[in-house]
Design a protein around this motif. Structure first.
Motif, short mmCIF file in Angstrom:
data_model
loop_
_atom_site.label_atom_id
_atom_site.label_comp_id
_atom_site.label_asym_id
_atom_site.label_seq_id
_atom_site.Cartn_x
_atom_site.Cartn_y
_atom_site.Cartn_z
N THR A 79 -0.20 6.05 -3.53
CA THR A 79 -0.58 7.26 -2.82
C THR A 79 -0.13 7.11 -1.38
O THR A 79 0.22 6.00 -0.94
CB THR A 79 -2.10 7.51 -2.90
OG1 THR A 79 -2.40 8.81 -2.38
CG2 THR A 79 -2.88 6.47 -2.10
N GLN B 45 -9.06 6.13 -9.64
CA GLN B 45 -8.53 6.84 -10.80
C GLN B 45 -9.67 7.02 -11.79
O GLN B 45 -10.40 6.07 -12.07
CB GLN B 45 -7.37 6.06 -11.43
CG GLN B 45 -6.13 5.98 -10.54
CD GLN B 45 -5.04 5.12 -11.15
OE1 GLN B 45 -5.25 3.94 -11.42
NE2 GLN B 45 -3.85 5.70 -11.34
N PRO C 176 -4.63 5.29 -17.01
CA PRO C 176 -3.32 5.95 -17.12
C PRO C 176 -2.69 5.71 -18.49
O PRO C 176 -2.92 4.68 -19.13
CB PRO C 176 -2.51 5.27 -16.01
CG PRO C 176 -3.53 4.75 -15.04
CD PRO C 176 -4.70 4.35 -15.88
N ALA D 83 -0.04 1.67 -8.99
CA ALA D 83 -0.11 3.10 -8.70
C ALA D 83 0.08 3.27 -7.20
O ALA D 83 -0.01 2.31 -6.43
CB ALA D 83 -1.45 3.67 -9.14
N GLY E 96 -5.42 10.51 -4.52
CA GLY E 96 -4.01 10.74 -4.83
C GLY E 96 -3.29 9.65 -5.58
O GLY E 96 -2.06 9.75 -5.76
N PHE E 97 -3.97 8.63 -6.05
CA PHE E 97 -3.25 7.55 -6.75
C PHE E 97 -2.69 8.06 -8.08
O PHE E 97 -3.43 8.53 -8.95
CB PHE E 97 -4.17 6.36 -7.01
CG PHE E 97 -4.26 5.41 -5.84
CD1 PHE E 97 -3.19 4.60 -5.50
CD2 PHE E 97 -5.43 5.32 -5.09
CE1 PHE E 97 -3.26 3.73 -4.43
CE2 PHE E 97 -5.51 4.44 -4.02
CZ PHE E 97 -4.43 3.65 -3.69
N ASP E 98 -1.37 7.94 -8.23
CA ASP E 98 -0.71 8.31 -9.47
C ASP E 98 0.58 7.50 -9.61
O ASP E 98 0.75 6.50 -8.93
CB ASP E 98 -0.44 9.82 -9.54
CG ASP E 98 0.46 10.30 -8.40
OD1 ASP E 98 1.01 9.47 -7.65
OD2 ASP E 98 0.63 11.53 -8.27
N ASN E 99 1.47 7.96 -10.49
CA ASN E 99 2.75 7.28 -10.73
C ASN E 99 2.54 5.80 -11.06
O ASN E 99 3.21 4.92 -10.53
CB ASN E 99 3.67 7.42 -9.51
CG ASN E 99 5.10 6.99 -9.80
OD1 ASN E 99 5.56 7.09 -10.94
ND2 ASN E 99 5.80 6.49 -8.79
N THR E 100 1.61 5.53 -11.94
CA THR E 100 1.34 4.16 -12.36
C THR E 100 2.54 3.61 -13.14
O THR E 100 3.01 4.25 -14.08
CB THR E 100 0.08 4.08 -13.21
OG1 THR E 100 -1.03 4.62 -12.48
CG2 THR E 100 -0.23 2.64 -13.60
#
Length: 276
Positions: free
Chosen positions: A214, A170, A174, A212, A222-226
């Motif tokens: 992926t 990342q 975030p 997070a 693609g790491f997100d939605n932490t």
């Protein structure tokens, strides 16, 4: 679940950072021996620790005035123990080093290679390593903090100069971390995967455990939605988290450091059925 991801979860010796060096701590379960393979994947209901003296300590050389070694990450591969760890010098600068040996009786005498001698990594802030083998790509990953969650890769874990230049999982903090970190620090990154997803855990020294996610196919991108997946007071949930799969079961074990008001560290443990 198929095992697509291998970490240090199955080792005979657990390396623990104590007093700036490593000591070996062996876990002895006092529960009755398991009667079936399913029971073999259960955590013991009671246990006790036995600890040796320091096994791996600072090895300063002409270019590295190291005074502390800590944060070990350990894998056993091809007959060798491979250990990566954080070093600190007299100026308070943090970096990484590597050592290997075939038996833990050789740990104290095994030479150290400082990863800042790898030109791809160089002299930079680096700390809190976590090494694992990612089977879909046939690559070793070395996860560490550079201020952001970073990683290097290699096909040869035994060659410390083969690691690639760091890239970030990342590229910025975030929003949810920024909103909750207070006067803490975003740090101690840990990756673990199941069949379909990979998860990046992190801490903030302020009572929060973040995760997070992926897909396995997108990893390492693609790491997100932490999200915050665990929270408590700063003293009860500090940093240094690690997440392990328990045998071949769907149970996962989290251990995470707490810190007393006097600065003394201790571990708490948690279990979960699955990573999501």
């Amino acid at each position: 679940m198929k095992r697509i991801f291998k970490t240090r979860s199955r080792i005979a010796v657990v390396a623990v950072a104590l007093a700036g060096a490593f000591a070996a701590a062996s876990l002895t379960a006092t529960a009755e021996p398991p009667a079936s393979p399913a029971q073999a994947d259960e955590l013991p209901s009671s246990f006790q620790w036995e600890s040796s003296g320091a096994l791996i300590g600072p090895k300063p050389d002409g270019g590295h005035d190291v005074v502390s070694t800590k944060d070990p990450t350990v894998v056993h591969y091809d007959g060798q123990w491979h250990v990566f760890f954080t070093t600190a010098n007299t100026a308070g600068a943090w970096s990484l080093a590597y050592t290997s040996f075939s038996d833990w009786s050789q740990a104290s005498s095994a030479p150290h290679t400082f990863l800042d001698t790898n030109p791809n990594i160089g002299s930079r802030y680096a700390a809190a390593p976590h090494v694992f083998y990612f089977e879909p790509e046939g690559l070793w990953y070395l996860v560490y903090q550079t201020g952001l969650p970073s990683y290097s890769t290699t096909t040869d874990i035994s060659d410390p100069h083969s690691w690639s230049a760091p890239r970030n999982f990342q590229d910025s903090m975030p929003d949810i971390v920024e909103d909750n970190i207070g006067d803490g620090h975003w740090l101690d990154y840990w990756v673990v995967c199941d069949d379909a997803m990979c998860y990046l855990f992190s801490a903030d020294d302020n009572g929060h455990l973040y995760r997070a996610e992926t897909s396995v196919g997108e990893f390492p991108g693609g790491f997100d939605n932490t999200q915050i997946v665990l929270q408590d007071t700063k003293n009860n949930l500090f940093e240094g988290e690690a997440v392990y799969r328990v045998g071949e079961s769907d149970t996962y074990l989290l251990i995470m450091e707490a810190i007393g008001s006097d600065g003394r560290r201790w571990y708490r443990s948690f279990t979960s059925q699955g990573l999501n």
